[in-house]
Scaffold this motif. Structure first.
Motif, PDB file in Angstrom:
ATOM      1  N   PHE A 156      22.677 -78.117 -10.805  1.00 27.26           N
ATOM      2  CA  PHE A 156      21.685 -79.024 -10.231  1.00 27.26           C
ATOM      3  C   PHE A 156      21.951 -80.489 -10.591  1.00 27.26           C
ATOM      4  CE2 PHE A 156      17.942 -75.786  -9.890  1.00 27.26           C
ATOM      5  CZ  PHE A 156      18.568 -75.193  -8.796  1.00 27.26           C
ATOM      6  N   ALA A 162      24.201 -79.465  -4.952  1.00 25.06           N
ATOM      7  CA  ALA A 162      23.147 -78.490  -4.670  1.00 25.06           C
ATOM      8  C   ALA A 162      22.326 -78.904  -3.462  1.00 25.06           C
ATOM      9  CB  ALA A 162      22.255 -78.314  -5.890  1.00 25.06           C
ATOM     10  N   LEU A 236      15.424 -81.838  -7.214  1.00 22.23           N
ATOM     11  CA  LEU A 236      16.627 -81.788  -8.042  1.00 22.23           C
ATOM     12  C   LEU A 236      16.742 -83.017  -8.932  1.00 22.23           C
ATOM     13  CD1 LEU A 236      19.090 -80.416  -5.350  1.00 22.23           C
ATOM     14  CD2 LEU A 236      18.218 -79.165  -7.342  1.00 22.23           C
TER      15      LEU A 236
END
Length: 323
Positions: A156, A162, A236
Motif C-alpha cells: 500500500f 495499489a 491508501l
C-alpha cells in the motif's frame, strides 16, 4: 442509499469539507472507520445509539466517500487528522465526545486524548490495541516483512501501485478483502505468497457469493458504488502517511491513556495474530484507563458488522456506565 434515517451533511472542519452522518440527541459518540470503510460502516450502531439517548456521529474520514481527498500523503499525518476531529466537534457544536475507532481509525483515536485534550470523554476501540512506538521507520519495517512474504502494508505504501490495481476492480477487491479479513477466513494464509510479482488481488482468496450472514448484497453494493466513484487513493494515503506520523510522534512521545477505555475485538481478527499475544499486555501497560476488554468468539476484523448485536450491547453498557 440511506437506511439509517440519519442526517447526511457536509461540514467545514477547517480546510477540509467532511461528510458526516448524524443521528439522535444526547451525549455525542463519534465513530471513526478504517480501511476500506465509510461512515456507512457504523450503520448497525447508529440507530441503536440514537434510540438509547445518544447522538451518533459517523464521518467519512479524510480521503473517503464524500469527504475531501488531499493528494499528498503528508496531508494525512496525525496533526491533520486530529484537526479534522476537533474541527468536526466544533462544526457540530459538540464540546466533547466518546470516540470510537476501528482499524486506522483506532490508531487515530488512541492519540486523541493527548492531542486534543478536553475534547474526549472516553474511548471505545475496536480491533487495534495500543502499542508502543517502534524505533524503526514504518516503511523500513514493512519492507523487511515484504522480503519474507507479501505484506499489504508495504504494498500500500508504493505510490500509484495499489491504486491502479484496486481502482480497476473495486467490486472484486472489496468482496475479497471483506471476506479475507472476516472470521470465516485465516488472513495469514496470504503470507504464503511472495511479494515479487503479486498484487493484492493475486493473494486474496476468492470469496463466496453474497449475501453473507453479516453483509447483504445491497450493503455491499453501497461500498462498490462509493469506491467506484472515489477510487482508493485517499484511503491508501493513510498508509503512505505512516512515516510522517512516526516522525511527528517522535517529537511528541505517547503518554498513558487515563480516560475510561473499552476494547473490543474478535477472536479471529487477523490483527490479533499479526501484532502478537504480548500486544494485549502492552496495551494494558500504556492504558491505565482500560476498563473493559471483550473478545467476541467467531468474529474477525469487521467486528462491528460481523457481531453487530454483541458490539452494540457492549457499547451501550460502557456508555451507560460513564453516566
Amino acid at each position: 442509499m440511506d437506511p439509517l434515517n440519519a442526517a447526511s451533511r457536509t461540514v467545514d472542519v477547517g480546510g477540509l469539507r467532511m461528510h458526516v452522518l448524524d443521528q439522535g440527541t444526547g451525549p455525542a459518540v463519534v465513530m471513526c472507520h478504517g480501511f476500506p470503510g465509510l461512515a456507512y460502516s457504523w450503520r448497525h450502531q447508529m440507530p441503536v445509539l440514537a434510540a438509547n439517548g445518544f447522538r451518533a456521529v459517523a464521518p467519512d474520514m479524510r480521503g473517503y466517500g464524500g469527504t475531501g481527498r488531499p493528494a499528498d500523503p503528508r496531508d494525512y499525518a496525525r496533526g491533520a487528522t486530529v484537526a479534522d476531529m476537533v474541527g468536526l466537534l466544533d462544526a457540530l457544536e459538540i464540546e466533547d465526545a466518546v470516540f470510537v475507532g476501528h482499524d486506522f481509525g483506532a490508531a487515530l483515536v488512541w492519540d486523541l486524548p493527548q492531542w486534543a485534550p478536553g475534547r474526549v470523554r472516553a474511548l471505545i476501540q475496536l480491533s487495534v490495541p495500543r502499542r508502543g512506538d517502534s524505533p524503526v521507520l514504518p516503511s523500513t519495517a514493512n519492507a523487511a516483512q515484504a522480503e519474507k512474504h507479501f505484506f499489504h502494508l508495504h504494498y500500500f505504501q508504493q505510490p500509484g501501485v495499489a491504486d491502479a490495481e484496486l481502482d480497476a476492480d473495486p467490486a472484486g477487491f472489496l468482496r475479497r478483502v471483506f471476506w479475507a479479513l472476516s472470521g470465516e477466513y485465516r488472513y495469514l494464509d496470504i503470507f504464503r505468497h511472495p511479494s515479487e510479482g503479486n498484487g493484492y488481488l493475486d493473494v486474496l482468496p476468492e470469496a463466496p457469493p453474497l449475501p453473507w450472514p453479516w453483509l447483504s448484497e445491497a450493503e455491499f453494493d453501497h461500498y462498490v458504488e462509493v469506491f467506484t466513484r472515489t477510487g482508493f487513493t485517499g484511503g491508501l494515503n493513510w498508509y503512505r502517511a505512516a512515516d510522517h506520523i512516526w516522525r511527528e510522534k517522535r517529537q511528541r512521545p505517547d503518554e498513558p491513556v487515563t480516560l475510561p477505555v473499552c476494547f473490543v475485538t474478535g477472536d479471529r481478527d487477523p490483527v490479533r495474530q499479526i501484532v502478537g499475544a504480548d500486544s494485549m499486555n502492552e496495551m494494558r501497560a500504556s492504558v491505565p484507563g482500560l476498563a473493559e476488554v471483550h473478545v467476541i468468539p467467531g468474529a474477525g476484523h469487521f467486528v462491528q458488522m460481523e457481531a453487530a448485536d454483541q458490539v452494540n450491547q457492549i457499547m451501550l453498557g460502557f456508555l451507560t456506565g460513564l453516566a
